[in-house]
Design a protein around this motif. Structure first.
Motif, PDB file in Angstrom:
ATOM      1  N   ARG A  45      -3.442  -4.649  13.546  1.00  0.00           N
ATOM      2  CA  ARG A  45      -2.082  -5.179  13.415  1.00  0.00           C
ATOM      3  C   ARG A  45      -1.909  -5.684  11.991  1.00  0.00           C
ATOM      4  O   ARG A  45      -2.772  -6.401  11.495  1.00  0.00           O
ATOM      5  N   CYS A  46      -0.795  -5.315  11.355  1.00  0.00           N
ATOM      6  CA  CYS A  46      -0.525  -5.897  10.048  1.00  0.00           C
ATOM      7  C   CYS A  46       0.966  -6.053   9.833  1.00  0.00           C
ATOM      8  O   CYS A  46       1.768  -5.275  10.338  1.00  0.00           O
ATOM      9  N   GLY A  47       1.307  -7.087   9.068  1.00  0.00           N
ATOM     10  CA  GLY A  47       2.706  -7.401   8.816  1.00  0.00           C
ATOM     11  C   GLY A  47       3.358  -6.443   7.845  1.00  0.00           C
ATOM     12  O   GLY A  47       4.555  -6.214   7.899  1.00  0.00           O
ATOM     13  N   LYS A  48       2.563  -5.856   6.955  1.00  0.00           N
ATOM     14  CA  LYS A  48       3.125  -4.941   5.954  1.00  0.00           C
ATOM     15  C   LYS A  48       2.667  -3.510   6.238  1.00  0.00           C
ATOM     16  O   LYS A  48       3.058  -2.930   7.219  1.00  0.00           O
ATOM     17  N   SER A  49       1.823  -2.916   5.375  1.00  0.00           N
ATOM     18  CA  SER A  49       1.464  -1.499   5.521  1.00  0.00           C
ATOM     19  C   SER A  49      -0.020  -1.302   5.789  1.00  0.00           C
ATOM     20  O   SER A  49      -0.839  -2.164   5.471  1.00  0.00           O
ATOM     21  N   LEU A  50      -0.342  -0.130   6.360  1.00  0.00           N
ATOM     22  CA  LEU A  50      -1.726   0.255   6.640  1.00  0.00           C
ATOM     23  C   LEU A  50      -2.024   1.553   5.906  1.00  0.00           C
ATOM     24  O   LEU A  50      -1.284   2.523   6.020  1.00  0.00           O
ATOM     25  N   TRP A  51      -3.124   1.553   5.138  1.00  0.00           N
ATOM     26  CA  TRP A  51      -3.626   2.772   4.492  1.00  0.00           C
ATOM     27  C   TRP A  51      -4.988   3.073   5.087  1.00  0.00           C
ATOM     28  O   TRP A  51      -5.827   2.174   5.215  1.00  0.00           O
ATOM     29  N   ALA A  52      -5.243   4.341   5.427  1.00  0.00           N
ATOM     30  CA  ALA A  52      -6.558   4.743   5.930  1.00  0.00           C
ATOM     31  C   ALA A  52      -6.766   6.229   5.683  1.00  0.00           C
ATOM     32  O   ALA A  52      -5.800   6.985   5.531  1.00  0.00           O
ATOM     33  N   LYS A  53      -8.038   6.648   5.661  1.00  0.00           N
ATOM     34  CA  LYS A  53      -8.346   8.068   5.510  1.00  0.00           C
ATOM     35  C   LYS A  53      -8.015   8.791   6.817  1.00  0.00           C
ATOM     36  O   LYS A  53      -7.372   9.831   6.813  1.00  0.00           O
ATOM     37  N   PHE A  54      -8.463   8.223   7.943  1.00  0.00           N
ATOM     38  CA  PHE A  54      -8.102   8.785   9.250  1.00  0.00           C
ATOM     39  C   PHE A  54      -8.080   7.680  10.292  1.00  0.00           C
ATOM     40  O   PHE A  54      -8.639   6.603  10.095  1.00  0.00           O
ATOM     41  N   ILE A  55      -7.399   7.947  11.412  1.00  0.00           N
ATOM     42  CA  ILE A  55      -7.320   7.004  12.528  1.00  0.00           C
ATOM     43  C   ILE A  55      -7.636   7.784  13.794  1.00  0.00           C
ATOM     44  O   ILE A  55      -7.006   8.811  14.065  1.00  0.00           O
ATOM     45  N   GLN A  56      -8.617   7.297  14.575  1.00  0.00           N
ATOM     46  CA  GLN A  56      -8.981   7.949  15.839  1.00  0.00           C
ATOM     47  C   GLN A  56      -9.042   6.926  16.961  1.00  0.00           C
ATOM     48  O   GLN A  56      -9.655   5.871  16.806  1.00  0.00           O
ATOM     49  N   ASN A  57      -8.407   7.245  18.097  1.00  0.00           N
ATOM     50  CA  ASN A  57      -8.508   6.455  19.328  1.00  0.00           C
ATOM     51  C   ASN A  57      -8.294   4.958  19.092  1.00  0.00           C
ATOM     52  O   ASN A  57      -9.107   4.131  19.500  1.00  0.00           O
ATOM     53  N   THR A  58      -7.201   4.614  18.421  1.00  0.00           N
ATOM     54  CA  THR A  58      -6.933   3.229  18.039  1.00  0.00           C
ATOM     55  C   THR A  58      -5.482   2.877  18.332  1.00  0.00           C
ATOM     56  O   THR A  58      -4.604   3.736  18.264  1.00  0.00           O
ATOM     57  N   THR A  59      -5.225   1.608  18.632  1.00  0.00           N
ATOM     58  CA  THR A  59      -3.862   1.098  18.769  1.00  0.00           C
ATOM     59  C   THR A  59      -3.476   0.445  17.450  1.00  0.00           C
ATOM     60  O   THR A  59      -4.187  -0.428  16.957  1.00  0.00           O
ATOM     61  N   ILE A  60      -2.348   0.895  16.889  1.00  0.00           N
ATOM     62  CA  ILE A  60      -1.894   0.411  15.579  1.00  0.00           C
ATOM     63  C   ILE A  60      -0.497  -0.195  15.729  1.00  0.00           C
ATOM     64  O   ILE A  60       0.380   0.433  16.313  1.00  0.00           O
ATOM     65  N   GLU A  61      -0.307  -1.395  15.182  1.00  0.00           N
ATOM     66  CA  GLU A  61       1.022  -2.024  15.145  1.00  0.00           C
ATOM     67  C   GLU A  61       1.262  -2.499  13.718  1.00  0.00           C
ATOM     68  O   GLU A  61       0.556  -3.381  13.230  1.00  0.00           O
ATOM     69  N   VAL A  62       2.263  -1.891  13.042  1.00  0.00           N
ATOM     70  CA  VAL A  62       2.453  -2.117  11.610  1.00  0.00           C
ATOM     71  C   VAL A  62       3.910  -2.479  11.312  1.00  0.00           C
ATOM     72  O   VAL A  62       4.830  -1.901  11.893  1.00  0.00           O
ATOM     73  N   GLY A  63       4.100  -3.429  10.379  1.00  0.00           N
ATOM     74  CA  GLY A  63       5.439  -3.872  10.011  1.00  0.00           C
ATOM     75  C   GLY A  63       6.176  -2.912   9.094  1.00  0.00           C
ATOM     76  O   GLY A  63       7.386  -2.779   9.192  1.00  0.00           O
ATOM     77  N   SER A  64       5.479  -2.224   8.168  1.00  0.00           N
ATOM     78  CA  SER A  64       6.176  -1.341   7.223  1.00  0.00           C
ATOM     79  C   SER A  64       5.733   0.116   7.379  1.00  0.00           C
ATOM     80  O   SER A  64       6.278   0.843   8.185  1.00  0.00           O
ATOM     81  N   TYR A  65       4.717   0.539   6.598  1.00  0.00           N
ATOM     82  CA  TYR A  65       4.330   1.954   6.556  1.00  0.00           C
ATOM     83  C   TYR A  65       2.903   2.166   7.052  1.00  0.00           C
ATOM     84  O   TYR A  65       2.044   1.312   6.864  1.00  0.00           O
ATOM     85  N   VAL A  66       2.677   3.338   7.662  1.00  0.00           N
ATOM     86  CA  VAL A  66       1.323   3.805   7.961  1.00  0.00           C
ATOM     87  C   VAL A  66       1.108   5.026   7.081  1.00  0.00           C
ATOM     88  O   VAL A  66       1.845   6.013   7.197  1.00  0.00           O
ATOM     89  N   ILE A  67       0.120   4.962   6.178  1.00  0.00           N
ATOM     90  CA  ILE A  67      -0.132   6.058   5.249  1.00  0.00           C
ATOM     91  C   ILE A  67      -1.568   6.533   5.445  1.00  0.00           C
ATOM     92  O   ILE A  67      -2.516   5.783   5.205  1.00  0.00           O
ATOM     93  N   VAL A  68      -1.725   7.765   5.913  1.00  0.00           N
ATOM     94  CA  VAL A  68      -3.034   8.317   6.261  1.00  0.00           C
ATOM     95  C   VAL A  68      -3.226   9.616   5.489  1.00  0.00           C
ATOM     96  O   VAL A  68      -2.311  10.438   5.405  1.00  0.00           O
ATOM     97  N   SER A  69      -4.431   9.828   4.918  1.00  0.00           N
ATOM     98  CA  SER A  69      -4.648  11.029   4.104  1.00  0.00           C
ATOM     99  C   SER A  69      -5.212  12.205   4.897  1.00  0.00           C
ATOM    100  O   SER A  69      -5.099  13.335   4.463  1.00  0.00           O
TER     101      SER A  69
END
Length: 187
Positions: A108-132
């Motif tokens: 959980r984050c109030g602003k943005s999340l950056w990650a290389k990859f996301i697997q089997n996870t619950t994500i709650e984000v205030g602004s942007y999710v940026i994944v490569s």
């Protein structure tokens, strides 16, 4: 009488003997001076460190192992990978490697999340999710945009919601398998 060893972000109270922090942070002794640093740096978050809760920014030089949680009032920067854990920040979360949640991790984050990859996870984000690389079998809720932008740039399985935009090169998988649900619109 001794001179009071004042470092950064500290002041002397009116009694002339008590040192007070001017900002939230980690109390440290730097060159024999009492200092408050608004950033906490650790190696791996593991059995050695335990869970981390910090009023400020946390920088993890290694990985966050399964079962350990990191909470910060600022940003969280993780140079390695994230396992089955809970990551919460009022600011941004940056994960240099990936998040392998094993169906139990929550970020959980109030602003943005950056990650290389996301697997089997619950994500709650205030602004942007940026994944490569990819988002696989994850539940992602984002108040602005989900952007998957890299060589693979795939969204495979899971439930993704954004109010403005979801961007990826490949969505779903040719072999079927798990259901991929994307929702874009107003909350």
């Amino acid at each position: 009488d001794i001179s009071i060893p004042l470092g950064n972000n500290v002041v002397v109270d009116v009694d002339g003997r008590t040192i007070l922090a001017e900002t939230n942070g980690q109390v440290m002794l730097v060159g024999d001076k009492i200092t408050v640093e608004p950033i906490m740096e650790v190696g791996d978050v593991s059995i050695k460190t335990g869970n981390i809760t910090f009023l400020g920014t946390v920088i993890v030089k290694g990985n966050v192992d399964d079962g350990f949680n990191v909470k910060a009032s600022g940003n969280i920067e993780i140079h390695g990978s994230v396992g089955k854990c809970i990551i919460e920040a009022d600011g941004d979360v940056v994960v240099s490697q990936g998040i392998m949640g094993r169906d139990e991790a929550v970020v959980r984050c109030g602003k943005s999340l950056w990650a290389k990859f996301i697997q089997n996870t619950t994500i709650e984000v205030g602004s942007y999710v940026i994944v490569s690389d990819s988002i696989v079998n994850s539940n992602v809720t984002c108040d602005k945009k989900i952007i998957v932008n890299g060589k693979r740039a795939a969204i495979i399985g899971g439930h993704l919601f954004a109010t403005e935009e979801i961007y990826a090169k490949n969505i779903g998988s040719a072999g079927g398998g798990s259901e991929t649900v994307l929702e874009v619109g107003f909350d």
